[in-house]
Motif scaffolding. Structure first.
Motif, PDB file in Angstrom:
ATOM      1  N   LEU A 250       0.082   2.888  -5.975  1.00  6.26           N
ATOM      2  CA  LEU A 250       0.617   1.792  -6.784  1.00  6.26           C
ATOM      3  C   LEU A 250      -0.131   1.652  -8.103  1.00  6.26           C
ATOM      4  N   LEU A 251      -1.398   2.038  -8.107  1.00  4.94           N
ATOM      5  CA  LEU A 251      -2.244   1.863  -9.292  1.00  4.94           C
ATOM      6  C   LEU A 251      -2.332   3.120 -10.148  1.00  4.94           C
ATOM      7  N   GLU A 252      -1.423   4.047  -9.936  1.00  5.18           N
ATOM      8  CA  GLU A 252      -1.386   5.216 -10.806  1.00  5.18           C
ATOM      9  C   GLU A 252      -1.140   4.779 -12.254  1.00  5.18           C
ATOM     10  N   LYS A 253      -1.756   5.471 -13.200  1.00  6.00           N
ATOM     11  CA  LYS A 253      -1.656   5.080 -14.610  1.00  6.00           C
ATOM     12  C   LYS A 253      -0.259   5.296 -15.187  1.00  6.00           C
ATOM     13  N   LYS A 254       0.414   6.350 -14.762  1.00 11.43           N
ATOM     14  CA  LYS A 254       1.741   6.648 -15.294  1.00 11.43           C
ATOM     15  C   LYS A 254       2.811   6.093 -14.362  1.00 11.43           C
ATOM     16  N   PRO A 255       3.794   5.390 -14.907  1.00 13.53           N
ATOM     17  CA  PRO A 255       4.820   4.775 -14.055  1.00 13.53           C
ATOM     18  C   PRO A 255       5.507   5.743 -13.110  1.00 13.53           C
ATOM     19  N   HIS A 256       5.798   6.970 -13.578  1.00  9.02           N
ATOM     20  CA  HIS A 256       6.546   7.901 -12.729  1.00  9.02           C
ATOM     21  C   HIS A 256       5.705   8.473 -11.591  1.00  9.02           C
ATOM     22  N   ASP A 257       4.382   8.231 -11.618  1.00  9.56           N
ATOM     23  CA  ASP A 257       3.518   8.686 -10.523  1.00  9.56           C
ATOM     24  C   ASP A 257       3.402   7.648  -9.406  1.00  9.56           C
ATOM     25  N   ARG A 258       3.927   6.458  -9.628  1.00 10.58           N
ATOM     26  CA  ARG A 258       3.886   5.411  -8.606  1.00 10.58           C
ATOM     27  C   ARG A 258       5.028   5.606  -7.603  1.00 10.58           C
ATOM     28  N   PRO A 259       5.023   4.864  -6.497  1.00  7.43           N
ATOM     29  CA  PRO A 259       6.112   5.003  -5.523  1.00  7.43           C
ATOM     30  C   PRO A 259       7.478   4.842  -6.175  1.00  7.43           C
ATOM     31  N   ALA A 260       8.482   5.411  -5.533  1.00  6.80           N
ATOM     32  CA  ALA A 260       9.825   5.474  -6.130  1.00  6.80           C
ATOM     33  C   ALA A 260      10.453   4.113  -6.359  1.00  6.80           C
ATOM     34  N   GLY A 261      10.041   3.107  -5.633  1.00  8.16           N
ATOM     35  CA  GLY A 261      10.617   1.785  -5.815  1.00  8.16           C
ATOM     36  C   GLY A 261      10.043   0.812  -4.801  1.00  8.16           C
ATOM     37  N   ALA A 262      10.445  -0.453  -4.918  1.00  6.39           N
ATOM     38  CA  ALA A 262       9.921  -1.485  -4.028  1.00  6.39           C
ATOM     39  C   ALA A 262      10.315  -1.236  -2.575  1.00  6.39           C
ATOM     40  N   LEU A 263      11.480  -0.636  -2.347  1.00 10.01           N
ATOM     41  CA  LEU A 263      11.888  -0.348  -0.982  1.00 10.01           C
ATOM     42  C   LEU A 263      10.961   0.677  -0.336  1.00 10.01           C
ATOM     43  N   ALA A 264      10.564   1.688  -1.095  1.00  8.92           N
ATOM     44  CA  ALA A 264       9.635   2.685  -0.572  1.00  8.92           C
ATOM     45  C   ALA A 264       8.292   2.058  -0.216  1.00  8.92           C
ATOM     46  N   VAL A 265       7.836   1.106  -1.034  1.00  7.43           N
ATOM     47  CA  VAL A 265       6.575   0.416  -0.745  1.00  7.43           C
ATOM     48  C   VAL A 265       6.725  -0.447   0.498  1.00  7.43           C
ATOM     49  N   TYR A 266       7.840  -1.143   0.598  1.00  7.45           N
ATOM     50  CA  TYR A 266       8.127  -1.970   1.778  1.00  7.45           C
ATOM     51  C   TYR A 266       8.016  -1.144   3.057  1.00  7.45           C
ATOM     52  N   GLU A 267       8.634   0.022   3.046  1.00  9.13           N
ATOM     53  CA  GLU A 267       8.633   0.864   4.242  1.00  9.13           C
ATOM     54  C   GLU A 267       7.229   1.356   4.576  1.00  9.13           C
ATOM     55  N   ARG A 268       6.408   1.611   3.550  1.00  6.57           N
ATOM     56  CA  ARG A 268       5.044   2.064   3.806  1.00  6.57           C
ATOM     57  C   ARG A 268       4.143   0.937   4.295  1.00  6.57           C
ATOM     58  N   LEU A 269       4.531  -0.303   4.044  1.00 10.26           N
ATOM     59  CA  LEU A 269       3.745  -1.453   4.506  1.00 10.26           C
ATOM     60  C   LEU A 269       4.025  -1.807   5.965  1.00 10.26           C
ATOM     61  N   LEU A 270       5.193  -1.457   6.456  1.00 13.42           N
ATOM     62  CA  LEU A 270       5.609  -1.886   7.796  1.00 13.42           C
ATOM     63  C   LEU A 270       4.600  -1.559   8.902  1.00 13.42           C
ATOM     64  N   PRO A 271       3.975  -0.364   8.916  1.00 14.49           N
ATOM     65  CA  PRO A 271       3.049  -0.064  10.025  1.00 14.49           C
ATOM     66  C   PRO A 271       1.832  -0.982  10.095  1.00 14.49           C
ATOM     67  N   PHE A 272       1.515  -1.680   9.013  1.00 10.47           N
ATOM     68  CA  PHE A 272       0.301  -2.501   8.992  1.00 10.47           C
ATOM     69  C   PHE A 272       0.568  -3.964   9.347  1.00 10.47           C
ATOM     70  N   ILE A 273       1.842  -4.308   9.558  1.00  4.11           N
ATOM     71  CA  ILE A 273       2.198  -5.700   9.830  1.00  4.11           C
ATOM     72  C   ILE A 273       2.293  -5.888  11.340  1.00  4.11           C
ATOM     73  N   SER A 274       1.181  -6.212  11.945  1.00  5.25           N
ATOM     74  CA  SER A 274       1.164  -6.441  13.388  1.00  5.25           C
ATOM     75  C   SER A 274      -0.016  -7.338  13.723  1.00  5.25           C
ATOM     76  N   GLY A 275       0.116  -8.039  14.857  1.00  4.82           N
ATOM     77  CA  GLY A 275      -0.978  -8.887  15.314  1.00  4.82           C
ATOM     78  C   GLY A 275      -1.416  -9.917  14.291  1.00  4.82           C
ATOM     79  N   LEU A 276      -0.448 -10.611  13.686  1.00  6.68           N
ATOM     80  CA  LEU A 276      -0.797 -11.594  12.651  1.00  6.68           C
ATOM     81  C   LEU A 276      -1.532 -12.781  13.276  1.00  6.68           C
ATOM     82  N   PRO A 277      -2.774 -13.029  12.853  1.00  4.07           N
ATOM     83  CA  PRO A 277      -3.498 -14.176  13.394  1.00  4.07           C
ATOM     84  C   PRO A 277      -3.011 -15.469  12.764  1.00  4.07           C
TER      85      PRO A 277
END
Length: 429
Positions: A250-277
């Motif tokens: 996400l912090l790549e300097k050039k825009p085209h080097d970042r993830p393809a879009g917000a949906l792609a980021v959403y999907e990569r976040l899903l595995p970490f959303i568990s056991g919410l205290p």
């Protein structure tokens, strides 16, 4: 203070003031509901009619963004020469305050909050809106755990007519701690710009520290452009390597080097959303039923075949997106059209930017009717109107082309045959 012929009654003092606006809380007397009202502040407190017109146009575009993660826009108006937005009142705590009080957030919660923001960005970017100032202060965690993204009232569609003027008038828009390199260097904003800000925000939620720190805002912006961010796990050893990699992407300097879009980021976040205290003091107890959670739970059980969702109902022979607004400004085709028109067709560039304010066209890579193929074009399928641009500067427009489009019910002309007034009348009367 009263607005709208007495319909809106505001508190005696504003809730917050910033460089570009101020927010007041109040009540809609007619509908008996709480509201928030945001006023635009003029540079140096000098009224500017051009900014008023711009604010009105953007307000109408922003009002199209209907999403549970965005406060609803109820009304727009002008009071004593100052434009204002009437919005849904939000209750909760900003993520900035949450981190200040809580410290680094649990990994599951940070991922959950970022995932909710991604869901909003999917809708915003589909509506050709770039937030430009995404940060923890603009994210509100409500008592039921839902997140609201604030300050879309000044989001932009990057091809609006006086974009460069509004940027120079208000100086560089954004907050240095979350500004992408392209914002710092050229004032550019695109969907990837919001993703960079999301990376800064996610890093801060997990570490309670900014990605870059420096004595002055200018020095922070210099670091955003030049310096590599510290890997997440150097500050948060319990973070999964995959989450660290996502933030670095996400912090790549050039825009085209970042993830393809917000949906792609959403999907990569899903595995970490568990056991919410639980977050005592900030959320209603997780075991207590919440109407919003119940509703979201039912929606989550609905699965959709994405391939069917992408089907469009446009005319045969014309490949267009399902929703014209969904891809018009953000698509590579649109940017390519503007790039070519800037270089080769200055009058076309003015035409396209001016018309984008009123009715956003759909980029069409190949316009094929009756066996006649035309290169990159812009179209308004609902009105069957099209602007045809030379793909390589060499295509000619023939009588046969005109007959083919006329026979199919299309009013399609080369770019030089249109002007702003004529095309505006053809589209919106």
């Amino acid at each position: 203070m009263k607005l709208g012929d007495g319909r809106y009654e505001l508190d005696e003092l504003p809730l917050a003031r910033g460089g570009m606006g101020e927010v007041w809380l109040g009540r809609d007397v007619r509908l008996d509901r709480e509201i928030a009202v945001k006023f635009l502040r003029f540079p140096n407190d000098v009224a500017d009619e051009a900014l008023v017109r711009r604010f009105d146009r953007e307000s109408r575009i922003t009002a199209r963004l209907e999403h549970p993660g965005v406060p609803a826009v109820y009304d727009v108006g002008v009071h004593d020469g100052r434009p204002f937005l009437v919005m849904q009142r939000i209750h909760g705590i900003s993520i900035a305050d949450l981190v200040a009080e809580q410290g680094p957030l649990p990994i599951g919660w940070a991922a959950n909050i970022a995932g909710q923001v991604c869901a909003v960005l999917v809708a915003a970017h589909a509506a050709a809106l770039v937030h430009r100032d995404l940060k923890p202060r603009n994210l509100i965690l409500e008592p039921d755990g839902s997140v609201k993204v604030l300050d879309f009232g000044l989001a932009v569609a990057p091809t609006l007519t006086d974009f460069s003027r509004i940027t120079s008038t208000f100086q560089r828009l954004g907050t240095p701690d979350y500004m992408a390199p392209e914002q710092v260097e050229a004032g550019d904003s695109e969907p990837a710009t919001d993703l960079y800000a999301l990376g800064c925000t996610l890093h801060e939620m997990l570490t309670a520290e900014h990605v870059f720190s420096a004595p002055t805002p200018f020095a922070v912006m210099v670091r955003q452009v030049r310096d590599a961010p510290a890997p997440l796990r150097a500050l948060r050893p319990d973070a999964p390597p995959e989450l660290e990699k996502l933030i670095l992407d996400l912090l790549e300097k050039k825009p085209h080097d970042r993830p393809a879009g917000a949906l792609a980021v959403y999907e990569r976040l899903l595995p970490f959303i568990s056991g919410l205290p639980d977050l005592p003091g900030f959320l209603r107890p997780l075991g207590v039923p919440s109407s919003s959670r119940l509703y979201a739970g039912m929606l989550a059980k609905i699965t959709v075949d994405d391939s069917s969702a992408l089907e469009n109902d446009s005319d045969a022979g014309v490949e267009t997106p399902h929703d014209p607004l969904a891809t018009a400004i953000m698509s590579p085709e649109w940017r390519e059209v503007l790039r070519r028109s800037d270089q080769d067709h200055p009058s076309a560039s003015f035409l396209l930017r001016e018309l984008a304010v009123r009715a956003l066209p759909v980029p069409v890579a190949v316009f094929d009717l009756g066996g006649r193929s035309r290169g990159i074009s812009l179209a308004w399928p609902e009105r069957k109107v099209a602007i045809l641009l030379p793909a390589d500067g060499a295509e000619s427009w023939t009588a046969g082309d005109a007959d083919t489009f006329i026979g199919a019910g299309w009013d399609a002309r080369p770019v030089g045959a249109w002007n702003v007034e004529g095309l505006t009348r053809r589209l919106i009367g």
